[in-house]
Design an enzyme around this catalytic site. Structure first.
Site, mmCIF file in Angstrom:
data_model
loop_
_atom_site.group_PDB
_atom_site.id
_atom_site.type_symbol
_atom_site.label_atom_id
_atom_site.label_comp_id
_atom_site.label_asym_id
_atom_site.label_seq_id
_atom_site.Cartn_x
_atom_site.Cartn_y
_atom_site.Cartn_z
ATOM 1 N N TYR A 381 0.832 -1.209 0.000
ATOM 2 C CA TYR A 381 0.000 0.000 0.000
ATOM 3 C C TYR A 381 0.868 1.262 0.000
ATOM 4 C CZ TYR A 381 -2.749 3.787 2.107
ATOM 5 O OH TYR A 381 -3.320 5.000 2.397
ATOM 6 N N LYS A 385 1.610 3.851 -3.180
ATOM 7 C CA LYS A 385 1.213 5.261 -2.992
ATOM 8 C C LYS A 385 2.413 6.184 -3.193
ATOM 9 C CE LYS A 385 -2.222 6.897 -1.645
ATOM 10 N NZ LYS A 385 -3.352 7.527 -2.399
#
Length: 619
Positions: A381, A385
């Protein structure tokens, strides 16, 4: 007729004949005019400017008779009957010098009263008073957030998610004269996304204040502002129809990206396509918009991976690798390679080529975890990002661009009412496990920080930032952290102590109808230390101890990047932004995290809201 305010706040009526007598005599009229000028300059005449913006104000336009001067209303009255959601006794938990001992839970289903909101917001409004005269003059207008939003058309992604919904609600409540909000919603066709709009947004409890403002015209108002668009970040051209894309390019002034795939263990290809390629698709669309003054992307503060110390609000660039950065800082003999996003995409394609479908998911999850670790990130994640930020920084150099990086987002502290939350957020599972008597031990250093920030403060920071840079219209990348670790830190041991206080006073009820009594959490530095403690203090069977070890191992691995985090996120840019706000803006769009009183927020607001809006009960 004129109104004159007396000590009893009752208006005294002066007849129009009283003025006529003055007009009959020129000298008397001149004296009267001079008298009015003097009294007005001394502030004794009851002229009133328009009332300050309130979070729940009527949107109906009033006709004004220019021959009537209206005196201020008595303190005990209000100009309009506010919706009941604005009349509760809930409050914004702020720091106080007075000790607090009693547990007094707010009603998280109601909106704070105006007086309580005003007193709290005043603290935020007066927190930055040591300014120069020039700064004070500038603050009369501030950022002009409400004025900036007027007639602005926006494209917003992530609109059925936690922050997306809050953003929509705040915009519509703060500026009902906003333009069209194009909401990118996943669905097979337009009929499906309209259904999702009504069910998941318009009918959500979050919007009850707007419902009470608009009454029977609520649905018409919402449908006049919200334009659902079928699409998805993972698809070419965001999956939009060509004619809709053309409308957006012609009409949209602002793009706010709230969408993300937040799973820590997501497949690498899926996370890459949403968090990295999706960001690229949005920037490409933004560059094609003819009226766009600003593009804002919501990222996460944990793009900084394992960085330590005070972490500045700085951008990422192509090639940045946290592992390489660390190796060079420590003068390591082995320097990892730069991060090449194109090579990462090629690696995904090569891994998937010829692989059986039932093996694709585990292989992609394993690849994502390994590649994140190779370059210094904890999970797929935060890794994807960070790559999304790199893409944005490179592609958006010719438009005003903002990246807001929230830390761990919690329930609302104030707007539109305290305690609203959607779904179990990052910290919530361990809070619920603990409250149900399933978690008495955990791995977290007592001095490490649980960087929690209320969701409505994040939304306020988003609106302040986009108003600032949208108004300036200067191309470039601007970074803002939205966190608490550097200005108002909450330690993990303090967090669990507040949880204990809440559950001690308001326990869960088990299936037998008995209260679940909790003990204070014992914190350990490592999982091995917990295992050793469980073995020496074993109260259950060996099977139960093994089961407890397995659960703790899973939780510890998932939360390790946060429970052992050594960094603190600098918020200098965010604080500078807040200082540019007017007093009224600091009341209605506050993100002064230094004012949060953590005990009240955790004990009385967050956990109560979690149990009301997510768990939906105390059993």
């Amino acid at each position: 007729m004129l109104y004159k305010e007396t000590e009893s706040s009752k208006p005294i009526i002066l007849s129009s004949g009283y003025l006529t007598d003055f007009r009959s005599n020129l000298s008397s009229a001149i004296c009267f005019v001079i008298f009015l000028i003097i009294m007005f300059s001394l502030g004794h005449l009851p002229f009133v400017s328009s009332p300050p913006t309130n979070a729940c104000v009527t949107t109906k336009q009033m006709t004004v008779d220019s021959s009537v001067v209206i005196s201020p209303l008595p303190a005990s009255t209000t100009p309009h009957q506010l919706p009941s959601c604005a009349m509760s006794k809930s409050f914004f938990p702020v720091k106080s010098s007075e000790p607090t001992s009693s547990v007094s839970m707010v009603d998280v289903g109601k909106w704070p009263s105006g007086s309580k909101r005003a007193s709290v917001a005043t603290r935020a409004a007066t927190s930055t008073q040591n300014k120069s005269a020039e700064a004070e003059e500038e603050d009369d207008y501030g950022l002009g957030i409400v004025a900036f939003l007027r007639n602005k058309n926006m494209l917003i992604t992530g609109t059925t998610g936690f922050l997306g919904k809050l953003l929509i609600e705040k915009i519509l409540r703060s500026q009902p004269d906003v333009g069209k909000l194009f909401l990118l919603i996943q669905g097979p066709n337009q009929e499906a996304v309209i259904e999702r709009l009504k069910k998941e947004i318009m009918n959500d409890e979050l919007f009850k204040c707007l419902k009470r403002i608009h009454g029977s015209s609520y649905e018409a108002f919402m449908l006049s502002k919200l334009i659902p668009v079928a699409g998805h970040l993972e698809e070419y051209s965001l999956g939009m129809e060509e004619k809709i894309e053309k409308v957006i390019e012609d009409q949209v002034h602002l793009i706010i990206s709230c969408a993300a795939n937040t799973r820590f263990d997501e497949r690498y290809d899926v996370a890459m396509n949403t968090n990295t390629n999706g960001a690229a698709r949005l920037v490409k669309l933004a560059r094609g918009c003819r009226k766009l003054p600003a593009f804002l992307h919501v990222s996460t503060a944990y793009v900084h991976g394992a960085r330590i110390g005070l972490i500045k609000e700085r951008p990422f660039f192509f090639g940045d690798s946290l592992a390489r950065e660390e190796a060079m800082a420590t003068q390591s003999e082995e320097i990892p390679p730069i991060l090449d996003i194109r090579e990462e995409v090629k690696m995904i394609d090569d891994t998937l080529e010829g692989i059986e479908e039932n093996m694709a998911t585990p292989r992609m999850k394993d690849l994502g975890f390994k590649r994140a670790n190779v370059h210094g990130w904890h999970n797929v994640y935060s890794f994807t990002k960070a790559m999304g930020e790199m893409v944005i920084g490179t592609m958006s150099n010719d438009i005003p661009t903002i990246i807001v990086r929230p830390s761990i987002v919690g329930s609302t502290i104030q707007d539109p009412f305290p305690g609203w939350i959607q779904g179990l957020r990052m910290l919530d599972p361990i809070m619920v496990y603990y409250g149900k008597g399933r978690l008495n031990f955990f791995t977290a250093g007592g001095e490490t920080i649980a960087d929690l920030v209320p969701a409505d403060m994040v939304v306020n920071a988003i609106l302040a930032a986009i108003a600032r840079h949208g108004s300036l219209g200067v191309a470039g990348l601007n970074i803002y952290h939205a966190g608490t670790s550097s200005t108002n830190p909450l330690r993990w041991d303090e967090l669990f102590e507040h949880c204990y206080e809440h559950y001690h006073s308001f326990p869960f009820i088990d299936s037998q109808g008995k209260a679940v009594r909790v003990e204070r959490v014992k914190l350990f530095d490592t999982l091995a230390a917990i295992s050793s403690h469980l073995s020496s203090e074993r109260n259950g069977s060996l099977k139960e101890v093994k089961g407890m070890n397995m659960m703790l191992k899973k939780l510890s691995m998932a939360y390790a990047p946060y429970t052992s985090y050594k960094g603190r996120f600098d918020t200098a840019n965010a604080q500078k932004l807040m200082k540019k706000m007017s007093r009224e803006e600091r009341m209605n769009f506050t993100f002064d995290v230094a004012a949060i009183e953590w005990r009240d927020y955790i004990v009385n607001v967050h956990l109560h809201g979690l149990r009301k809006h997510v768990i939906r009960g105390y059993a």
